[in-house]
Each structure stands twice: as structure tokens, then as C-alpha cells.
Design a protein around this motif. Structure first.
Motif, PDB file in Angstrom:
ATOM      1  N   LEU A  20      10.298  12.068  -1.052  1.00 30.43           N
ATOM      2  CA  LEU A  20      10.229  12.303   0.396  1.00 30.43           C
ATOM      3  C   LEU A  20       8.798  12.596   0.839  1.00 30.43           C
ATOM      4  N   SER A  21       8.077  13.351   0.017  1.00 35.27           N
ATOM      5  CA  SER A  21       6.744  13.796   0.447  1.00 35.27           C
ATOM      6  C   SER A  21       5.650  12.782   0.107  1.00 35.27           C
ATOM      7  N   THR A  22       5.841  12.024  -0.954  1.00 37.26           N
ATOM      8  CA  THR A  22       4.744  11.201  -1.471  1.00 37.26           C
ATOM      9  C   THR A  22       4.949   9.704  -1.255  1.00 37.26           C
ATOM     10  N   PHE A  23       6.184   9.247  -1.294  1.00 36.13           N
ATOM     11  CA  PHE A  23       6.390   7.806  -1.189  1.00 36.13           C
ATOM     12  C   PHE A  23       5.828   7.214   0.100  1.00 36.13           C
ATOM     13  N   PRO A  24       5.961   7.897   1.254  1.00 34.20           N
ATOM     14  CA  PRO A  24       5.349   7.322   2.469  1.00 34.20           C
ATOM     15  C   PRO A  24       3.840   7.084   2.325  1.00 34.20           C
ATOM     16  N   ARG A  25       3.150   7.990   1.669  1.00 34.93           N
ATOM     17  CA  ARG A  25       1.703   7.812   1.469  1.00 34.93           C
ATOM     18  C   ARG A  25       1.448   6.626   0.538  1.00 34.93           C
ATOM     19  N   VAL A  26       2.278   6.514  -0.487  1.00 33.15           N
ATOM     20  CA  VAL A  26       2.159   5.381  -1.412  1.00 33.15           C
ATOM     21  C   VAL A  26       2.444   4.077  -0.675  1.00 33.15           C
ATOM     22  N   ALA A  27       3.469   4.096   0.170  1.00 31.84           N
ATOM     23  CA  ALA A  27       3.822   2.898   0.944  1.00 31.84           C
ATOM     24  C   ALA A  27       2.653   2.470   1.826  1.00 31.84           C
ATOM     25  N   ALA A  28       2.028   3.449   2.466  1.00 30.70           N
ATOM     26  CA  ALA A  28       0.886   3.138   3.351  1.00 30.70           C
ATOM     27  C   ALA A  28      -0.255   2.541   2.545  1.00 30.70           C
ATOM     28  N   PHE A  29      -0.501   3.081   1.364  1.00 30.29           N
ATOM     29  CA  PHE A  29      -1.555   2.544   0.508  1.00 30.29           C
ATOM     30  C   PHE A  29      -1.232   1.110   0.101  1.00 30.29           C
ATOM     31  N   VAL A  30      -0.011   0.878  -0.352  1.00 32.65           N
ATOM     32  CA  VAL A  30       0.381  -0.463  -0.816  1.00 32.65           C
ATOM     33  C   VAL A  30       0.300  -1.460   0.339  1.00 32.65           C
ATOM     34  N   ASN A  36       4.058  -5.250  -0.620  1.00 34.24           N
ATOM     35  CA  ASN A  36       5.295  -5.093   0.150  1.00 34.24           C
ATOM     36  C   ASN A  36       6.098  -3.907  -0.378  1.00 34.24           C
ATOM     37  N   LEU A  37       7.286  -3.729   0.192  1.00 36.92           N
ATOM     38  CA  LEU A  37       8.108  -2.574  -0.166  1.00 36.92           C
ATOM     39  C   LEU A  37       8.476  -2.596  -1.646  1.00 36.92           C
ATOM     40  N   GLU A  38       8.791  -3.788  -2.144  1.00 35.19           N
ATOM     41  CA  GLU A  38       9.170  -3.878  -3.562  1.00 35.19           C
ATOM     42  C   GLU A  38       8.001  -3.469  -4.465  1.00 35.19           C
ATOM     43  N   ASP A  39       6.810  -3.896  -4.089  1.00 38.15           N
ATOM     44  CA  ASP A  39       5.613  -3.493  -4.850  1.00 38.15           C
ATOM     45  C   ASP A  39       5.507  -1.970  -4.859  1.00 38.15           C
ATOM     46  N   ALA A  40       5.727  -1.382  -3.698  1.00 45.28           N
ATOM     47  CA  ALA A  40       5.592   0.069  -3.569  1.00 45.28           C
ATOM     48  C   ALA A  40       6.642   0.793  -4.412  1.00 45.28           C
ATOM     49  N   ARG A  41       7.870   0.307  -4.360  1.00 45.97           N
ATOM     50  CA  ARG A  41       8.935   0.947  -5.136  1.00 45.97           C
ATOM     51  C   ARG A  41       8.651   0.848  -6.624  1.00 45.97           C
ATOM     52  N   VAL A  74      -0.959   6.162  -8.751  1.00 45.60           N
ATOM     53  CA  VAL A  74      -0.592   4.881  -8.133  1.00 45.60           C
ATOM     54  C   VAL A  74      -1.827   4.000  -7.963  1.00 45.60           C
ATOM     55  N   LYS A  75      -2.903   4.591  -7.496  1.00 51.05           N
ATOM     56  CA  LYS A  75      -4.129   3.811  -7.268  1.00 51.05           C
ATOM     57  C   LYS A  75      -4.645   3.224  -8.583  1.00 51.05           C
ATOM     58  N   HIS A  76      -4.634   4.030  -9.612  1.00 53.15           N
ATOM     59  CA  HIS A  76      -5.091   3.535 -10.918  1.00 53.15           C
ATOM     60  C   HIS A  76      -4.204   2.402 -11.419  1.00 53.15           C
ATOM     61  N   LEU A  77      -2.887   2.563 -11.211  1.00 53.84           N
ATOM     62  CA  LEU A  77      -1.959   1.507 -11.625  1.00 53.84           C
ATOM     63  C   LEU A  77      -2.208   0.229 -10.833  1.00 53.84           C
ATOM     64  N   TRP A  78      -2.501   0.412  -9.547  1.00 55.76           N
ATOM     65  CA  TRP A  78      -2.746  -0.763  -8.699  1.00 55.76           C
ATOM     66  C   TRP A  78      -3.986  -1.511  -9.184  1.00 55.76           C
ATOM     67  N   ILE A  79      -5.022  -0.748  -9.477  1.00 56.79           N
ATOM     68  CA  ILE A  79      -6.264  -1.365  -9.964  1.00 56.79           C
ATOM     69  C   ILE A  79      -6.003  -2.090 -11.279  1.00 56.79           C
ATOM     70  N   ARG A  80      -5.205  -1.482 -12.119  1.00 59.96           N
ATOM     71  CA  ARG A  80      -4.908  -2.081 -13.413  1.00 59.96           C
ATOM     72  C   ARG A  80      -4.123  -3.378 -13.258  1.00 59.96           C
ATOM     73  N   PRO A  87     -12.434  -3.295  -6.085  1.00 56.88           N
ATOM     74  CA  PRO A  87     -13.482  -2.859  -5.137  1.00 56.88           C
ATOM     75  C   PRO A  87     -12.912  -2.269  -3.854  1.00 56.88           C
ATOM     76  N   LYS A  88     -11.655  -2.631  -3.522  1.00 57.72           N
ATOM     77  CA  LYS A  88     -11.086  -2.167  -2.235  1.00 57.72           C
ATOM     78  C   LYS A  88     -10.461  -0.775  -2.344  1.00 57.72           C
ATOM     79  N   VAL A  89     -10.225  -0.336  -3.586  1.00 59.36           N
ATOM     80  CA  VAL A  89      -9.522   0.939  -3.771  1.00 59.36           C
ATOM     81  C   VAL A  89     -10.537   2.060  -3.939  1.00 59.36           C
ATOM     82  N   SER A  90     -10.526   2.993  -2.998  1.00 59.70           N
ATOM     83  CA  SER A  90     -11.486   4.094  -3.148  1.00 59.70           C
ATOM     84  C   SER A  90     -10.799   5.271  -3.829  1.00 59.70           C
ATOM     85  N   LEU A  91     -11.479   5.809  -4.829  1.00 61.26           N
ATOM     86  CA  LEU A  91     -10.956   6.953  -5.578  1.00 61.26           C
ATOM     87  C   LEU A  91     -11.838   8.151  -5.292  1.00 61.26           C
ATOM     88  N   ASP A  92     -11.220   9.248  -4.851  1.00 64.81           N
ATOM     89  CA  ASP A  92     -12.044  10.435  -4.649  1.00 64.81           C
ATOM     90  C   ASP A  92     -12.356  11.069  -6.013  1.00 64.81           C
TER      91      ASP A  92
END
Lengths: 180, 88
Positions: A20-30, A36-41, A74-80, A87-92
Motif C-alpha cells: 500500500l505504501s510503496t507500490f504506488p511509488r514503484v508504479a510511478a517510477f516504472v 507498464n503495470l505488469e512490469d511494475a508488479r 527496484v531501481k537497481h533491478l530495473w537497471i540490471r 543513464p536515466k535512473v538516478s540513484l541517491d
């Protein structure tokens, strides 16, 4: 057959809260990465698996919040998965410190290997999983898996090591086919 | 059997990094001269990896069950709406 189930690393209520707290942020990132939604899930499931395993091993280094840490995974997995997007994924700073070991990522034929091992030695896999990855004592494992005593469970663990090796041998599978 | 169990226990300690640095070096040296120890350690590492694959598969199944519910059950309608909005 499990007589009892071990306590989960994170109770379902907590997992639900993470969704509930994190998936929306992940969805926005994806979405921002043209996913798409399937990618995010899919990617959130994978991130949660890693998160749970790190939690079990006491390897969580949560600098800001669970939600931020999960998003970092999630970001690291996406980059992988999509190296062209790196280059598009910024990591703090905190996200850059997150380490995803190679062990988390199955090699191409490991799915097949696992199917074979599961067919022939599921009870062994349950026992070894309980010992190595769920950090259960042999006493608890004996209770959960219905062994007469702690010693019986320990002896069975030893036999399981041999059994799994023999399964691979009997199926005429070369380990090197999978890993080397 | 007892010796084998002790050898396995020792190999596990080494593999999981639970030995002191000194003991680790000693054990590593022993594997260089004892092929049986080396083989046992190699088997243990493989089984450890297989167990890990199985563990992650089981974790994922548990998570999938929860996730299916959250994306289909009416109790989570507002969550579902929120996500749908993001991907419109």
C-alpha cells in the motif's frame, strides 16, 4: 508435510502495508521508464523477495525508510534488467549503497534444475531451506517437519546433502551444464 | 556417521563465514591437501545455492498470493484505483 509453519519473516499485514505504501511509488517510477503495470508488479515482487531475504539475514541497511529502501532495490533491478535505461535512473546516495548479490539472480538453466530437485527431493529442500535461509534451529525444524528428535533432523540434513547430489547424478545432469 | 556430521558442520561454519579468521585460514589450508574436504565443501556450496533458489521461489509464491488478492479483491478497491490512475 509441514506440521506447523515457521513464523514468516514479515507478517502478511506488514507485507500488505509495504504494498500500500510503496507500490504506488514503484508504479510511478516504472511508468516514468515507459514500463507498464505488469512490469511494475513483476519487479516489485522480485524486490520484495530480495528485501525479505536481506531482512532474514540481518543485512538490511535502511537509511531512510523501508519504502525508500525497497524503491532503491527496484531501481537497481530495473537497471540490471534494462541496461539501456541505466543513464536515466538516478540513484541517491543511500540507493547507491544497496548491493544486489549475484546469488539473487538465477542463471538460465537453474529453473529446470530446481524443478528436477523439487520433484525428487522436496522434503530435503524444505529442510535445507529452513536451516540455511529461514535460520531455524534444528529443534524447530524437527518440530515443523515431524522428526522424532533434533538428532534425527540433523542426520536427515546430512542425508539430504547426499540425496540432492545423487538426484543430479541419476538424472545424468552435469552440474557444469548449469553453472560452469 | 558422527565424523561425517562433524565434517559437514565444520564445512558449514567455513562456508557461512562463522569461523574466526585464523580458523578460516587453517580450514582453507586443509582443503588444499585433503581432496575429500574439498569435495565436501564444493557439494555444500552447490546445495546451499540450490536451497537459496528454492527459498526465493517459495517467497515469491507467498508474495504472489498476497499480490493477487490486493489486485483483485474489493477490499483493496481504492489501492487498485490509485494504481490504475498512474498507468492511464
Amino acid at each position: 508435510m509441514l506440521l506447523e509453519t515457521p513464523e514468516p519473516v514479515l507478517p502478511h499485514a506488514h507485507l500488505e502495508e509495504l504494498y500500500l505504501s510503496t507500490f504506488p511509488r514503484v508504479a510511478a517510477f516504472v511508468k516514468s521508464m515507459q514500463g507498464n503495470l505488469e512490469d511494475a508488479r513483476d519487479i516489485f515482487q522480485d524486490a520484495l523477495v530480495i528485501y525479505l531475504e536481506k531482512a532474514q539475514r540481518g543485512q538490511l541497511a535502511v537509511y531512510q525508510s523501508e519504502q525508500s529502501y525497497l524503491l532503491g532495490i527496484v531501481k537497481h533491478l530495473w537497471i540490471r534488467k534494462f541496461r539501456r535505461d541505466a543513464p536515466k535512473v538516478s540513484l541517491d546516495d543511500a540507493e547507491q549503497t544497496i548491493n544486489l548479490e549475484d546469488a539473487y539472480f538465477p542463471l538460465v538453466n537453474e529453473t529446470r534444475l530446481l524443478q528436477i530437485l523439487e520433484q525428487s527431493g522436496k522434503r530435503c529442500l524444505d529442510l535445507l531451506r529452513a536451516f540455511y535461509y529461514q535460520n531455524l534451529s534444528m529443534k524447530k525444524i524437527a518440530a515443523f517437519l515431524g522428526f522424532k528428535s533434533e538428532r534425527s533432523a540433523t542426520v536427515q540434513k546430512y542425508k539430504c546433502l547426499e540425496k540432492l547430489r545423487n538426484v543430479v547424478k541419476e538424472k545424468s545432469i552435469s552440474y557444469e551444464e548449469f553453472f560452469e | 556417521m558422527r565424523n561425517s556430521l562433524n565434517e559437514i558442520r565444520e564445512a558449514e561454519q567455513f562456508m557461512l563465514g562463522k569461523m574466526s579468521p585464523g580458523d578460516q585460514l587453517l580450514y582453507q589450508a586443509r582443503t588444499l591437501t585433503h581432496p575429500g574436504l574439498r569435495q565436501r565443501l564444493r557439494l555444500l556450496k552447490r546445495v546451499y545455492r540450490w536451497s537459496g533458489l528454492y527459498h526465493r521461489q517459495q517467497l515469491k509464491q507467498d508474495i504472489c498470493q498476497l499480490e493477487q488478492r490486493m489486485f483483485s479483491h474489493p477490499d483493496y478497491q481504492s489501492f487498485q484505483n490509485q494504481i490504475q490512475t498512474i498507468f492511464k
